[in-house]
Design a protein around this motif. Structure first.
Motif, PDB file in Angstrom:
ATOM      1  N   UNK B   3       0.822  -1.213   0.000  1.00 14.26           N
ATOM      2  CA  UNK B   3       0.000   0.000   0.000  1.00 14.26           C
ATOM      3  C   UNK B   3       0.856   1.263   0.000  1.00 14.26           C
ATOM      4  N   UNK B   4       0.334   2.299  -0.654  1.00 12.96           N
ATOM      5  CA  UNK B   4       1.095   3.539  -0.813  1.00 12.96           C
ATOM      6  C   UNK B   4       1.404   4.217   0.528  1.00 12.96           C
ATOM      7  N   UNK B  47       7.539   9.686  -6.042  1.00 14.26           N
ATOM      8  CA  UNK B  47       7.341   8.491  -6.862  1.00 14.26           C
ATOM      9  C   UNK B  47       6.127   7.718  -6.368  1.00 14.26           C
ATOM     10  N   UNK B  48       5.958   7.625  -5.034  1.00 12.02           N
ATOM     11  CA  UNK B  48       4.822   6.881  -4.492  1.00 12.02           C
ATOM     12  C   UNK B  48       3.502   7.514  -4.935  1.00 12.02           C
ATOM     13  N   UNK B  49       3.413   8.840  -4.877  1.00 10.38           N
ATOM     14  CA  UNK B  49       2.179   9.505  -5.301  1.00 10.38           C
ATOM     15  C   UNK B  49       1.980   9.363  -6.807  1.00 10.38           C
ATOM     16  N   UNK B  50       3.099   9.398  -7.554  1.00 13.52           N
ATOM     17  CA  UNK B  50       2.978   9.223  -8.997  1.00 13.52           C
ATOM     18  C   UNK B  50       2.352   7.878  -9.328  1.00 13.52           C
ATOM     19  N   UNK B  51       2.779   6.826  -8.613  1.00 18.57           N
ATOM     20  CA  UNK B  51       2.209   5.507  -8.857  1.00 18.57           C
ATOM     21  C   UNK B  51       0.773   5.446  -8.361  1.00 18.57           C
ATOM     22  N   UNK B  52       0.495   6.095  -7.206  1.00 17.67           N
ATOM     23  CA  UNK B  52      -0.852   6.037  -6.635  1.00 17.67           C
ATOM     24  C   UNK B  52      -1.870   6.702  -7.545  1.00 17.67           C
ATOM     25  N   UNK B  53      -1.486   7.801  -8.190  1.00 19.02           N
ATOM     26  CA  UNK B  53      -2.439   8.509  -9.044  1.00 19.02           C
ATOM     27  C   UNK B  53      -2.375   8.044 -10.490  1.00 19.02           C
ATOM     28  N   UNK B  54      -1.372   7.239 -10.838  1.00 18.94           N
ATOM     29  CA  UNK B  54      -1.291   6.752 -12.204  1.00 18.94           C
ATOM     30  C   UNK B  54      -0.839   7.800 -13.201  1.00 18.94           C
ATOM     31  N   UNK B  55      -0.182   8.853 -12.728  1.00 18.73           N
ATOM     32  CA  UNK B  55       0.335   9.873 -13.641  1.00 18.73           C
ATOM     33  C   UNK B  55       1.856   9.900 -13.561  1.00 18.73           C
ATOM     34  N   UNK B  56       2.484  10.401 -14.620  1.00 19.13           N
ATOM     35  CA  UNK B  56       3.936  10.354 -14.713  1.00 19.13           C
ATOM     36  C   UNK B  56       4.589  11.608 -14.137  1.00 19.13           C
ATOM     37  N   UNK B  57       3.783  12.660 -13.880  1.00 13.74           N
ATOM     38  CA  UNK B  57       4.349  13.964 -13.525  1.00 13.74           C
ATOM     39  C   UNK B  57       5.280  13.895 -12.322  1.00 13.74           C
ATOM     40  N   UNK B  59       7.223  11.520 -11.352  1.00 13.18           N
ATOM     41  CA  UNK B  59       8.539  10.968 -11.670  1.00 13.18           C
ATOM     42  C   UNK B  59       9.365  11.949 -12.484  1.00 13.18           C
ATOM     43  N   UNK B  60       8.703  12.767 -13.320  1.00 13.25           N
ATOM     44  CA  UNK B  60       9.443  13.815 -14.033  1.00 13.25           C
ATOM     45  C   UNK B  60       9.987  14.837 -13.043  1.00 13.25           C
TER      46      UNK B  60
END
Lengths: 170, 100
Positions: B3-4, B47-57, B59-60
């Motif tokens: 879990x995130x 990175x965790x939030x990027x994966x949780x929301x399914x957006x790449x922003x 990680x950029x």
């Protein structure tokens, strides 16, 4: 208990332990070496989140470039003997550690009571999310201007570092 | 999948360890390493939030944070070298000409 869970707990424990050792060791070189361990643990954690590109960049940039810079400076200044920097427990240190612990408890409370719900739907998209292709496509379209500005920051950093470290500072 | 919120708690713990290092240590280089710890733990959150929301922003953004961290390390270590040349010390208690 899947492989992902085991990886998370092992790498998380390793990351926290190495971070503690970075902060507590007396000799800066030992701190720097534990910091490298910490960076590798973080790279593993990025892999468990399917962020391959970030994991590789973490190892190349942090463990490769930045840590070489740190170790180079430590050895250049010959800081091996740290005994002159007294590490007695003072009021300031106790207050600092106490405030930080309080802040951590607050963050923990917020995360445990009102943390974000775990989204299962994102998992399917997550596999392709962290690839070089996906990040590159965004980086060179939506984020093209910030990417170009990055080069300006790096140039300024190079010039600044050279000017600061010059023999004559005037 | 883990879990995130677990990642967020881990990241908060590492950030606080870095903050303790900045507040309690007096060796400039170890303070610097603690700042790197804090930057890294924030990257983990992104990175965790990027994966949780399914957006790449997110990680950029981590990519840009790493660039700034590299620049900061280069300039900061140059400052430490310059200070050491002038004062022969990296103890932050002895470098106090901006304090009053």
């Amino acid at each position: 208990m899947t492989l992902g869970h085991i990886m998370f707990y092992v790498l998380g424990a390793g990351g926290v332990a190495s971070a503690l050792l970075v902060v507590t060791r007396r000799n800066p070189i030992i701190s720097a070496l534990y910091l490298i361990v910490n960076f590798f643990c973080l790279a593993g954690l990025y892999l468990t989140l399917n962020a391959q590109f970030i994991a590789v960049i973490q190892i190349i940039v942090y463990a490769g470039a930045i840590m070489v810079l740190f170790l180079f400076v430590i050895m250049l200044l010959n800081l091996g003997d740290d005994r002159k920097l007294s590490d007695a427990i003072t009021v300031r240190k106790v207050v600092g550690a106490g405030l930080t612990l309080g802040l951590f408890m607050e963050v923990l409370y917020i995360l445990l009571t009102a943390g974000p719900a775990d989204s299962e739907r994102a998992e399917a998209a997550g596999i392709a999310l962290g690839t070089v292709e996906a990040i590159g496509a965004q980086l060179f379209t939506t984020f093209l201007f910030p990417f170009e500005v990055t080069s300006l920051i790096l140039t300024a950093a190079i010039v600044g570092a050279v000017v600061m470290a010059k023999k004559k500072l005037d | 999948m883990v879990p995130i919120p677990y990642y967020l708690v881990l990241s908060a713990a590492m950030f606080m360890i870095g903050a303790v290092g900045v507040l309690t240590r007096r060796n400039a280089i170890i303070v610097f390493m603690s700042i790197e710890l804090m930057l890294n733990s924030v990257n983990l959150t992104l990175v965790a939030f990027s994966v949780a929301t399914g957006t790449i922003t997110g990680q950029v953004l981590v990519f840009f944070v790493m660039t700034v961290a590299a620049a900061e390390a280069a300039v900061g270590l140059a400052i430490i070298i310059a200070l050491y040349r002038r004062k022969q010390t990296v103890n932050l208690d002895e470098i106090n000409i901006l304090k009053w």
